[in-house]
Design a protein around this motif. Sequence first.
Motif, PDB file in Angstrom:
ATOM      1  N   GLY A 183       0.832  -1.213   0.000  1.00 17.74           N
ATOM      2  CA  GLY A 183       0.000   0.000   0.000  1.00 17.74           C
ATOM      3  C   GLY A 183       0.854   1.245   0.000  1.00 17.74           C
ATOM      4  O   GLY A 183       0.541   2.236   0.655  1.00 17.74           O
ATOM      5  N   GLY A 184       1.981   1.197  -0.755  1.00 16.10           N
ATOM      6  CA  GLY A 184       2.807   2.391  -0.946  1.00 16.10           C
ATOM      7  C   GLY A 184       2.290   3.158  -2.156  1.00 16.10           C
ATOM      8  O   GLY A 184       1.109   3.059  -2.517  1.00 16.10           O
ATOM      9  N   VAL A 185       3.184   3.908  -2.801  1.00 14.17           N
ATOM     10  CA  VAL A 185       2.769   4.798  -3.898  1.00 14.17           C
ATOM     11  C   VAL A 185       2.137   4.027  -5.053  1.00 14.17           C
ATOM     12  O   VAL A 185       1.011   4.328  -5.479  1.00 14.17           O
ATOM     13  CB  VAL A 185       3.977   5.631  -4.381  1.00 14.17           C
ATOM     14  CG1 VAL A 185       3.577   6.515  -5.544  1.00 14.17           C
ATOM     15  CG2 VAL A 185       4.529   6.468  -3.243  1.00 14.17           C
ATOM     16  N   ILE A 186       2.842   3.013  -5.549  1.00 10.19           N
ATOM     17  CA  ILE A 186       2.316   2.270  -6.711  1.00 10.19           C
ATOM     18  C   ILE A 186       1.052   1.511  -6.308  1.00 10.19           C
ATOM     19  O   ILE A 186       0.068   1.460  -7.062  1.00 10.19           O
ATOM     20  CB  ILE A 186       3.383   1.308  -7.276  1.00 10.19           C
ATOM     21  CG1 ILE A 186       4.562   2.121  -7.831  1.00 10.19           C
ATOM     22  CG2 ILE A 186       2.786   0.406  -8.356  1.00 10.19           C
ATOM     23  CD1 ILE A 186       5.657   1.300  -8.468  1.00 10.19           C
ATOM     24  N   VAL A 204      -3.210  -4.991   0.380  1.00  9.60           N
ATOM     25  CA  VAL A 204      -2.612  -5.664   1.537  1.00  9.60           C
ATOM     26  C   VAL A 204      -1.308  -4.946   1.876  1.00  9.60           C
ATOM     27  O   VAL A 204      -0.380  -4.915   1.062  1.00  9.60           O
ATOM     28  CB  VAL A 204      -2.309  -7.144   1.214  1.00  9.60           C
ATOM     29  CG1 VAL A 204      -1.778  -7.848   2.458  1.00  9.60           C
ATOM     30  CG2 VAL A 204      -3.546  -7.841   0.676  1.00  9.60           C
ATOM     31  N   GLU A 205      -1.250  -4.360   3.051  1.00  9.70           N
ATOM     32  CA  GLU A 205      -0.076  -3.575   3.428  1.00  9.70           C
ATOM     33  C   GLU A 205       0.463  -4.067   4.777  1.00  9.70           C
ATOM     34  O   GLU A 205      -0.284  -4.161   5.750  1.00  9.70           O
ATOM     35  CB  GLU A 205      -0.441  -2.081   3.496  1.00  9.70           C
ATOM     36  CG  GLU A 205       0.590  -1.184   4.143  1.00  9.70           C
ATOM     37  CD  GLU A 205       1.989  -1.267   3.550  1.00  9.70           C
ATOM     38  OE1 GLU A 205       2.114  -1.137   2.318  1.00  9.70           O
ATOM     39  OE2 GLU A 205       2.956  -1.488   4.310  1.00  9.70           O
ATOM     40  N   ALA A 206       1.773  -4.338   4.817  1.00 11.67           N
ATOM     41  CA  ALA A 206       2.383  -4.888   6.035  1.00 11.67           C
ATOM     42  C   ALA A 206       2.410  -3.852   7.171  1.00 11.67           C
ATOM     43  O   ALA A 206       2.238  -4.203   8.338  1.00 11.67           O
ATOM     44  CB  ALA A 206       3.799  -5.361   5.729  1.00 11.67           C
ATOM     45  N   LEU A 207       2.610  -2.589   6.837  1.00 14.43           N
ATOM     46  CA  LEU A 207       2.686  -1.564   7.883  1.00 14.43           C
ATOM     47  C   LEU A 207       1.278  -1.229   8.388  1.00 14.43           C
ATOM     48  O   LEU A 207       0.291  -1.701   7.826  1.00 14.43           O
ATOM     49  CB  LEU A 207       3.388  -0.304   7.345  1.00 14.43           C
ATOM     50  CG  LEU A 207       4.829  -0.560   6.874  1.00 14.43           C
ATOM     51  CD1 LEU A 207       5.424   0.699   6.259  1.00 14.43           C
ATOM     52  CD2 LEU A 207       5.696  -1.053   8.038  1.00 14.43           C
ATOM     53  N   ALA A 237      -0.977  -6.264   7.595  1.00 14.52           N
ATOM     54  CA  ALA A 237      -1.148  -7.614   7.043  1.00 14.52           C
ATOM     55  C   ALA A 237       0.033  -7.938   6.124  1.00 14.52           C
ATOM     56  O   ALA A 237       0.213  -7.274   5.098  1.00 14.52           O
ATOM     57  CB  ALA A 237      -2.454  -7.696   6.262  1.00 14.52           C
ATOM     58  N   ARG A 238       0.826  -8.912   6.530  1.00 17.32           N
ATOM     59  CA  ARG A 238       2.004  -9.272   5.734  1.00 17.32           C
ATOM     60  C   ARG A 238       1.677 -10.463   4.835  1.00 17.32           C
ATOM     61  O   ARG A 238       1.053 -11.425   5.278  1.00 17.32           O
ATOM     62  CB  ARG A 238       3.169  -9.588   6.668  1.00 17.32           C
ATOM     63  CG  ARG A 238       4.488  -9.810   5.961  1.00 17.32           C
ATOM     64  CD  ARG A 238       5.632  -9.855   6.933  1.00 17.32           C
ATOM     65  NE  ARG A 238       6.012  -8.536   7.401  1.00 17.32           N
ATOM     66  CZ  ARG A 238       6.805  -7.707   6.744  1.00 17.32           C
ATOM     67  NH1 ARG A 238       7.321  -8.059   5.596  1.00 17.32           N
ATOM     68  NH2 ARG A 238       7.097  -6.524   7.239  1.00 17.32           N
ATOM     69  N   VAL A 239       2.110 -10.371   3.581  1.00 18.82           N
ATOM     70  CA  VAL A 239       1.842 -11.443   2.623  1.00 18.82           C
ATOM     71  C   VAL A 239       2.820 -12.590   2.855  1.00 18.82           C
ATOM     72  O   VAL A 239       4.025 -12.377   2.951  1.00 18.82           O
ATOM     73  CB  VAL A 239       2.002 -10.912   1.178  1.00 18.82           C
ATOM     74  CG1 VAL A 239       1.814 -12.038   0.167  1.00 18.82           C
ATOM     75  CG2 VAL A 239       1.015  -9.785   0.915  1.00 18.82           C
ATOM     76  N   VAL A 268       5.536  -3.923  -4.112  1.00 17.76           N
ATOM     77  CA  VAL A 268       6.230  -3.899  -2.820  1.00 17.76           C
ATOM     78  C   VAL A 268       7.576  -3.168  -2.913  1.00 17.76           C
ATOM     79  O   VAL A 268       8.469  -3.400  -2.104  1.00 17.76           O
ATOM     80  CB  VAL A 268       6.446  -5.335  -2.285  1.00 17.76           C
ATOM     81  CG1 VAL A 268       5.122  -5.982  -1.926  1.00 17.76           C
ATOM     82  CG2 VAL A 268       7.229  -6.184  -3.288  1.00 17.76           C
ATOM     83  N   GLY A 269       7.706  -2.280  -3.864  1.00 16.84           N
ATOM     84  CA  GLY A 269       8.922  -1.482  -3.973  1.00 16.84           C
ATOM     85  C   GLY A 269       9.659  -1.756  -5.274  1.00 16.84           C
ATOM     86  O   GLY A 269       9.336  -2.703  -6.005  1.00 16.84           O
ATOM     87  N   ARG A 270      10.610  -0.875  -5.589  1.00 14.96           N
ATOM     88  CA  ARG A 270      11.428  -1.021  -6.795  1.00 14.96           C
ATOM     89  C   ARG A 270      12.895  -1.113  -6.384  1.00 14.96           C
ATOM     90  O   ARG A 270      13.337  -0.414  -5.478  1.00 14.96           O
ATOM     91  CB  ARG A 270      11.231   0.173  -7.742  1.00 14.96           C
ATOM     92  CG  ARG A 270       9.813   0.292  -8.291  1.00 14.96           C
ATOM     93  CD  ARG A 270       9.674   1.508  -9.192  1.00 14.96           C
ATOM     94  NE  ARG A 270      10.533   1.433 -10.350  1.00 14.96           N
ATOM     95  CZ  ARG A 270      10.204   0.862 -11.507  1.00 14.96           C
ATOM     96  NH1 ARG A 270       9.001   0.348 -11.664  1.00 14.96           N
ATOM     97  NH2 ARG A 270      11.057   0.819 -12.516  1.00 14.96           N
TER      98      ARG A 270
END
Length: 463
Positions: A183-186, A204-207, A237-239, A268-270
């Motif tokens: 659930g970050g920018v992308i 679904v976002e871990a933080l 919620a962590r995948v 989940v990031g680049r």
Amino acid sequence: MTAQTDGTYDLVILGAGSGGYACALRARQLGLTVALVEEDKVGGTCLHRGCIPTKALLHSAEIAEAARHGSRLGLRTSFDGVDVASLHAYKDKVVGQLFKGLTGLVRQSGAEVVEGRGRLVDASTVEVGEGGDARRLVGRTVVLATGSAPRTLPGIEIGPRVMTSDEVLRIEEIPGRVAVLGGGVIGVELASVMAGLGAQVTVVEALDRLVAAEEPSISKVVERTFKKRGITALTGARVAGVDTTGSGATVRLESGDPIEVDLVIVAVGRGPRSEGIGLEEAGVATERGFVTTDERLRTSVEGVRAVGDLVPGLQLAHRGFGHGIFVAEDVAGLSPAPVLDVQIPRVTYCDPEIASVGMTAEQAHAAGHEVESVQYPLGGNGRSIIRGTTGSITVVREQDGPVLGVHMVGIGVSELVGEAQLMVGWEAHPEEVASLVHAHPTQGEALGEAAMLAAGRPLHAHA
Ligand code: NAD
């Protein structure tokens, strides 16, 4: 067979994305000779797989959303579905027009574009291609500008049911149910696209909150608005993994029920694109794959610079432009001021939009500032009410001093970030901004009102 040395240039630039091509254009303006090495298309991620095509899809999704809710404005409209081929045609036309313009600019600049995969052979040599056909380009300065690529999670394979932001751009149908991992920018941008186009979306976002890099009240507004739009946000919620079948996928969480969907989008990031470009061989220092530099973007090897997403920090196309221009000017001896991440504006184009620049109150406090923070609700701004948005503008200032940060959320705030960045970049005091008359009725007026509030002389707000 060893490659022939092909020529010597002031700059040999590896990668023609935002950082690389900006460096090439500015260097040519300053009379430097340039070889610009690119294995794919000039324009890189931003133009072909990032900013531009995703914002085109977001625009279509916004119009779909508006069509669904026309009755709120007294209009008889409805949304009848997506013609996916035409959706791509629209997006590709936007990209094509910009690509044509950029190709022309680069050609006219006189930079030599060298097609092929390049890698650093030593501090001043880039080899392009393999074997007998390889070319060797020698640069007085070599600029590494190979950018970044989507990351996935261990054990999660990309395929027809599991995509990153790259594959989503070529999607063949709008899925019924989508899980967005991250659930970050992308994540929030693609959740907005998919929901707007009619999918049922779970993020679904871990933080413990969406867009965790932003000021906490911004996350609250995004989460509340997503809920109203029918987007489910599972935070904290962590995948654990993803299982796919021919027709769908199951997202397993570390705790909680699995989620059944038709498509999984991994956001989940680049990570840096730094493998296989000769960094180790040439002795260029890296950290978790990113190329470490000093403020003047010099790597550990003399004569080798690095720009853009390859350098740790904000991964933004306009930071790449800034870095590229900086390096060209520095090499040309103009002594430009370094590009500081804290002054770079950040925009997230979800619905509602997020735009921010500078420090949050918490960051400013941690940096040793005496901080004052005010929040102006968009509910007090005529144009925002007309556009049907809630949200707010937070101005963080040094006590009796300049603006240190501006943090905005709401439909339309992306276009307000220009004034906000001038406030932060020029270290304006809220009193100075408050004395400038802002146009009515605009959303920019809300930024003026926030400055008036911070200056202790509110007009349409309670002090
Ligand atoms: P991000 O770092 O913004 O967000 C990734 C999210 O994934 C984080 O919140 C993280 O907590 C979460 N995550 C990681 N592992 C997880 C797991 N196992 N389970 C659940 N959640 C998990 O990264 P991004 O959204 O992929 O974006 C990458 C970069 O690209 C960012 O730096 C972003 O700023 C940039 N970008 C910018 C724009 C823009 O400026 N509008 C648009 C797209 C991308």
